[in-house]
Design a protein around this motif. Sequence first.
Motif, PDB file in Angstrom:
ATOM      1  N   LEU A   1      65.941  80.541  16.123  1.00 60.63           N
ATOM      2  CA  LEU A   1      64.550  80.928  16.382  1.00 60.63           C
ATOM      3  C   LEU A   1      63.751  79.775  16.987  1.00 60.63           C
ATOM      4  CD1 LEU A   1      63.804  82.911  13.095  1.00 60.63           C
ATOM      5  CD2 LEU A   1      64.320  83.862  15.351  1.00 60.63           C
ATOM      6  N   THR A   2      64.010  78.575  16.508  1.00 64.12           N
ATOM      7  CA  THR A   2      63.302  77.409  17.038  1.00 64.12           C
ATOM      8  C   THR A   2      63.649  77.176  18.498  1.00 64.12           C
ATOM      9  OG1 THR A   2      63.285  76.388  14.838  1.00 64.12           O
ATOM     10  CG2 THR A   2      62.887  74.943  16.718  1.00 64.12           C
ATOM     11  N   ARG A   3      64.926  77.241  18.806  1.00 66.30           N
ATOM     12  CA  ARG A   3      65.360  77.063  20.198  1.00 66.30           C
ATOM     13  C   ARG A   3      64.750  78.145  21.085  1.00 66.30           C
ATOM     14  NH1 ARG A   3      70.423  76.397  17.790  1.00 66.30           N
ATOM     15  NH2 ARG A   3      71.030  78.467  18.534  1.00 66.30           N
ATOM     16  N   TYR A   4      64.775  79.374  20.589  1.00 62.47           N
ATOM     17  CA  TYR A   4      64.259  80.476  21.392  1.00 62.47           C
ATOM     18  C   TYR A   4      62.752  80.325  21.625  1.00 62.47           C
ATOM     19  CZ  TYR A   4      63.988  85.039  23.498  1.00 62.47           C
ATOM     20  OH  TYR A   4      63.805  86.045  24.414  1.00 62.47           O
ATOM     21  N   ARG A   5      62.039  79.981  20.587  1.00 61.91           N
ATOM     22  CA  ARG A   5      60.597  79.761  20.722  1.00 61.91           C
ATOM     23  C   ARG A   5      60.305  78.700  21.770  1.00 61.91           C
ATOM     24  NH1 ARG A   5      58.091  76.311  16.061  1.00 61.91           N
ATOM     25  NH2 ARG A   5      59.417  74.845  17.225  1.00 61.91           N
ATOM     26  N   ASP A   6      60.994  77.570  21.671  1.00 59.89           N
ATOM     27  CA  ASP A   6      60.701  76.446  22.552  1.00 59.89           C
ATOM     28  C   ASP A   6      61.137  76.695  23.989  1.00 59.89           C
ATOM     29  OD1 ASP A   6      59.736  75.230  20.293  1.00 59.89           O
ATOM     30  OD2 ASP A   6      61.497  73.953  19.977  1.00 59.89           O
ATOM     31  N   LYS A   7      62.213  77.440  24.156  1.00 62.04           N
ATOM     32  CA  LYS A   7      62.761  77.663  25.497  1.00 62.04           C
ATOM     33  C   LYS A   7      62.170  78.880  26.199  1.00 62.04           C
ATOM     34  CE  LYS A   7      67.153  78.468  27.920  1.00 62.04           C
ATOM     35  NZ  LYS A   7      68.624  78.673  27.758  1.00 62.04           N
ATOM     36  N   GLU A   8      61.903  79.951  25.432  1.00 64.26           N
ATOM     37  CA  GLU A   8      61.589  81.237  26.053  1.00 64.26           C
ATOM     38  C   GLU A   8      60.157  81.732  25.848  1.00 64.26           C
ATOM     39  OE1 GLU A   8      63.727  82.596  27.976  1.00 64.26           O
ATOM     40  OE2 GLU A   8      65.576  81.560  27.425  1.00 64.26           O
ATOM     41  N   LEU A   9      59.422  81.184  24.897  1.00 63.64           N
ATOM     42  CA  LEU A   9      58.140  81.774  24.548  1.00 63.64           C
ATOM     43  C   LEU A   9      56.937  80.901  24.902  1.00 63.64           C
ATOM     44  CD1 LEU A   9      59.041  83.441  21.118  1.00 63.64           C
ATOM     45  CD2 LEU A   9      58.624  84.577  23.317  1.00 63.64           C
ATOM     46  N   GLY A  10      57.116  80.013  25.835  1.00 56.98           N
ATOM     47  CA  GLY A  10      56.009  79.155  26.240  1.00 56.98           C
ATOM     48  C   GLY A  10      54.841  79.930  26.821  1.00 56.98           C
ATOM     49  N   GLY A  11      55.113  81.053  27.451  1.00 61.44           N
ATOM     50  CA  GLY A  11      54.049  81.861  28.050  1.00 61.44           C
ATOM     51  C   GLY A  11      53.675  83.071  27.223  1.00 61.44           C
ATOM     52  N   PHE A  12      53.809  82.965  25.909  1.00 67.69           N
ATOM     53  CA  PHE A  12      53.597  84.123  25.031  1.00 67.69           C
ATOM     54  C   PHE A  12      52.187  84.700  25.132  1.00 67.69           C
ATOM     55  CE2 PHE A  12      51.710  80.838  22.473  1.00 67.69           C
ATOM     56  CZ  PHE A  12      50.747  81.479  21.707  1.00 67.69           C
TER      57      PHE A  12
END
Length: 223
Positions: free
Chosen positions: A200-211
């Motif tokens: 979840l941490t990796r996904y947040r940092d890599k994919e959710l920057g433009g949330f």
Amino acid sequence: MNFLSHYYFERYSPHSERILGALLPDLLKNVHKEYNFHPQCHEEILFAHPSTRHISEGWYRHVEVDRLFHNAPFFLDHCHVLRKELEPILTHLPIRASFMAHIAVELLLDHLLIVHSLVNPVRLYEHLGQVKASQIRQYLSVLGIDATEFLEFYEKFIASRYILDYAQIENIAYALFNICKRVWTFSIEDGDYEKLTDCLTRYRDKELGGFRKIFYDIQDNLT
């Protein structure tokens, strides 16, 4: 969307009843998942008093927000990508990766709203605590619900303030496994929480920057 994300769209409302209404469909399903009510069928009664009208207005907004969110490419794409990330972690468990991905995207958005101070979860609980039990009982009675069980759950929901725990991403993993235990029977092995938190941490940092964009898009399309 989860509780805090729904609150985002009502965060400037002065009416605590409307904020309750924006969470009420999901709160009811936490008590009985088979609950499925249509307050629009009772507008003549519910709109006769400001407090019950505000609850219905929040309810209607909840339904519209969920419709927009679940049909948005943002949600569909992230569910697809995150499912693939989760599958290796869940191979020894009966949990469907697609199910967990759906819930994880929603909880991660709540987490990010707190981390970036876009909503105040303490204020949410203050609003919920300001709605009178008599108003909730009146509203639910129109829908044909005995409010006793719900109000017991509601008091515990407010007292626990567990949404505040979403500020720490490791708590998202605990919440996800607990939600899955409502559907499947399983035991957690050593390292499962850590592996899920890392994912979840990796996904947040890599994919959710433009949330933020999904919130802006929904806001622009709300009627």
